[in-house]
Design an enzyme around this catalytic site. Structure first.
Site, PDB file in Angstrom:
ATOM      1  N   CYS A 170      -5.622   1.217   6.325  1.00 57.47           N
ATOM      2  CA  CYS A 170      -6.398   0.008   6.593  1.00 57.47           C
ATOM      3  C   CYS A 170      -6.043  -0.561   7.966  1.00 57.47           C
ATOM      4  O   CYS A 170      -4.963  -0.322   8.513  1.00 57.47           O
ATOM      5  CB  CYS A 170      -6.163  -1.033   5.507  1.00 57.47           C
ATOM      6  SG  CYS A 170      -4.461  -1.624   5.395  1.00 57.47           S
ATOM      7  N   LEU A 224     -13.289  -2.446 -28.687  1.00 52.81           N
ATOM      8  CA  LEU A 224     -13.412  -2.009 -27.289  1.00 52.81           C
ATOM      9  C   LEU A 224     -12.186  -2.376 -26.460  1.00 52.81           C
ATOM     10  O   LEU A 224     -12.287  -2.760 -25.298  1.00 52.81           O
ATOM     11  CB  LEU A 224     -14.687  -2.577 -26.648  1.00 52.81           C
ATOM     12  CG  LEU A 224     -16.004  -2.139 -27.306  1.00 52.81           C
ATOM     13  CD1 LEU A 224     -17.190  -2.749 -26.574  1.00 52.81           C
ATOM     14  CD2 LEU A 224     -16.115  -0.627 -27.350  1.00 52.81           C
ATOM     15  N   HIS A 239       0.832  -1.200   0.000  1.00 51.42           N
ATOM     16  CA  HIS A 239       0.000   0.000   0.000  1.00 51.42           C
ATOM     17  C   HIS A 239       0.869   1.255   0.000  1.00 51.42           C
ATOM     18  O   HIS A 239       2.085   1.195   0.197  1.00 51.42           O
ATOM     19  CB  HIS A 239      -0.929  -0.010   1.207  1.00 51.42           C
ATOM     20  CG  HIS A 239      -2.030  -1.025   1.091  1.00 51.42           C
ATOM     21  ND1 HIS A 239      -3.062  -1.115   2.004  1.00 51.42           N
ATOM     22  CD2 HIS A 239      -2.274  -1.989   0.157  1.00 51.42           C
ATOM     23  CE1 HIS A 239      -3.885  -2.089   1.641  1.00 51.42           C
ATOM     24  NE2 HIS A 239      -3.425  -2.633   0.534  1.00 51.42           N
ATOM     25  N   GLU A 247       1.212   3.770   2.085  1.00 53.38           N
ATOM     26  CA  GLU A 247       1.926   4.094   3.316  1.00 53.38           C
ATOM     27  C   GLU A 247       3.191   3.239   3.461  1.00 53.38           C
ATOM     28  O   GLU A 247       4.233   3.730   3.900  1.00 53.38           O
ATOM     29  CB  GLU A 247       1.021   3.859   4.531  1.00 53.38           C
ATOM     30  CG  GLU A 247      -0.270   4.669   4.507  1.00 53.38           C
ATOM     31  CD  GLU A 247      -1.436   3.900   3.940  1.00 53.38           C
ATOM     32  OE1 GLU A 247      -2.533   3.994   4.503  1.00 53.38           O
ATOM     33  OE2 GLU A 247      -1.244   3.201   2.910  1.00 53.38           O
TER      34      GLU A 247
END
Length: 372
Positions: free
Chosen positions: A87, A216, A60, A62
């Site tokens: 979290c 697409l 993450h 942090e």
């Protein structure tokens, strides 16, 4: 807990939170179904570490910011900024709140809380219980907008739906003969590919596939291919349609009444996932379609469709945002309108939007607007 802040304090915090938001955007298209998060660590008004969440399943923001600090002793007198609440649970990685406490970081500034049921204030609560000074609400609106798909997914249990239109100045998406290539210029089309790469899924209907045979996929810029979602109530699409090639995964929704087992078998053998849903108002139940996508971990849907599907989504109150590319051209009254009839009989019954931003791509104007 409300914290009294002077204007100077706010400017100080907003400066570093703005950097968090900039960093977080680098994860667009790579971290879903996780949110985009950036973090900076500041000591004596100087950034000593910064990081962002790079990919789903990876460390993450942090964690990356803390790892970036050369002298770990600085952490004990630092302030950590992060645009989303740290979290507090074990998922793909250990809790960030535990790491912050372990490293004895005394102060944390957060833009907004995480609505995920496993967090939802628990991360901030854990930090405060450990004696960490936590300030909330810095650039909160900007942070909520950045992760609007993640927020909606966890608050309303439905994907964030964005509608893309490429139209003329008089609101036409094709000529009287049905031709639409190309209304907008190369710059606009390249930007559309960039947007595709940021959304989890791109959705279209059978009419658009029959008219344009789109792939697409993301081709004119770097980025991942989204899941291609095709609505084909009666299984009328040819097996050779480009959306069924192997360039990207494809999910096809059809009616529970569909009985062409031969075509279903061939589609599935070609790698296309098929889901049957109920019918509603003469088409597929769009709410059920989106619920299935949510259950599959799809947070955001980018709609590239024709007038009928666009109108159906609006009438069903399922559209959150619109990207409207306007070319400086006129097709006249015999062109194809952007929307099928919406049953608006008086101005006060109009579908309302709020303009958010405008940009030029070559000669074309892009309007971003949110439904109200």
């Amino acid at each position: 807990m409300a914290v009294k802040k002077t204007r100077r304090d706010l400017q100080h915090h907003e400066r570093y939170m703005s950097r968090c938001l900039q960093l977080a955007q680098r994860g667009a298209g790579s971290v879903s179904p996780n949110p985009m998060v950036g973090s900076v660590i500041v000591v004596d008004n100087r950034i000593v570490g910064e990081g962002f969440h790079r990919r789903f399943g990876g460390p993450h923001a942090e964690v990356n910011a803390i790892a970036c600090v050369d002298d770990e002793a600085l952490l004990t007198r630092s302030t950590l900024y992060v645009n989303l609440e740290p979290c507090s649970h074990y998922g793909k990685t250990p809790p960030c709140s535990d790491l912050i406490i372990q490293k004895k970081i005394p102060k944390v500034v957060v833009a907004c809380r995480d609505p995920h049921e496993k967090v939802a204030g628990k991360g901030i609560g854990k930090l405060r219980e450990a004696g960490v000074d936590v300030i909330e609400g810095i650039l909160e609106d900007e942070a909520l907008k950045l992760n609007e798909a993640f927020i909606k997914s966890h608050v309303k249990n439905m994907p964030f739906v964005a509608l893309k239109l490429a139209q003329t100045l008089d609101g036409k998406i094709a000529t009287v003969t049905g031709r639409s290539k190309w209304i907008t210029g190369k710059e606009s089309r390249t930007h559309v590919h960039s947007l595709r790469s940021r959304y989890d899924a791109v959705l279209t209907g059978s009419a658009t596939v029959l008219a344009d045979d789109p792939r697409l996929t993301v081709r004119h810029t770097k980025g991942r291919n989204p899941l291609r979602v095709v609505l084909d109530r009666t299984l009328r699409l040819p097996l050779g349609a480009k959306v069924f090639n192997k360039e990207a995964p494809t999910l096809l929704f059809t009616s529970v009444e569909s009985s062409n087992t031969t075509k279903l078998d061939r589609l599935q053998k070609n790698g296309v996932e098929v889901v049957h849903v109920d019918e509603k108002h003469g088409g597929l139940d769009l709410g059920e379609v989106l619920s299935v996508l949510h259950a599959k971990g799809i947070l955001s849907v980018f709609v590239e469709s024709g007038a009928r599907l666009s109108a159906s989504l609006l009438r069903s109150m399922l559209v959150d945002k619109a990207y409207i590319y306007i070319a400086p051209k006129l097709f006249g009254g015999d062109g194809l309108d952007s929307f099928a009839p919406l049953d608006v009989h008086t101005p006060d019954k109009a579908f309302l939007f709020r303009f958010e931003a405008s940009f030029f791509f070559g000669e074309d104007l892009l309007l971003e607007a949110y439904t109200r």
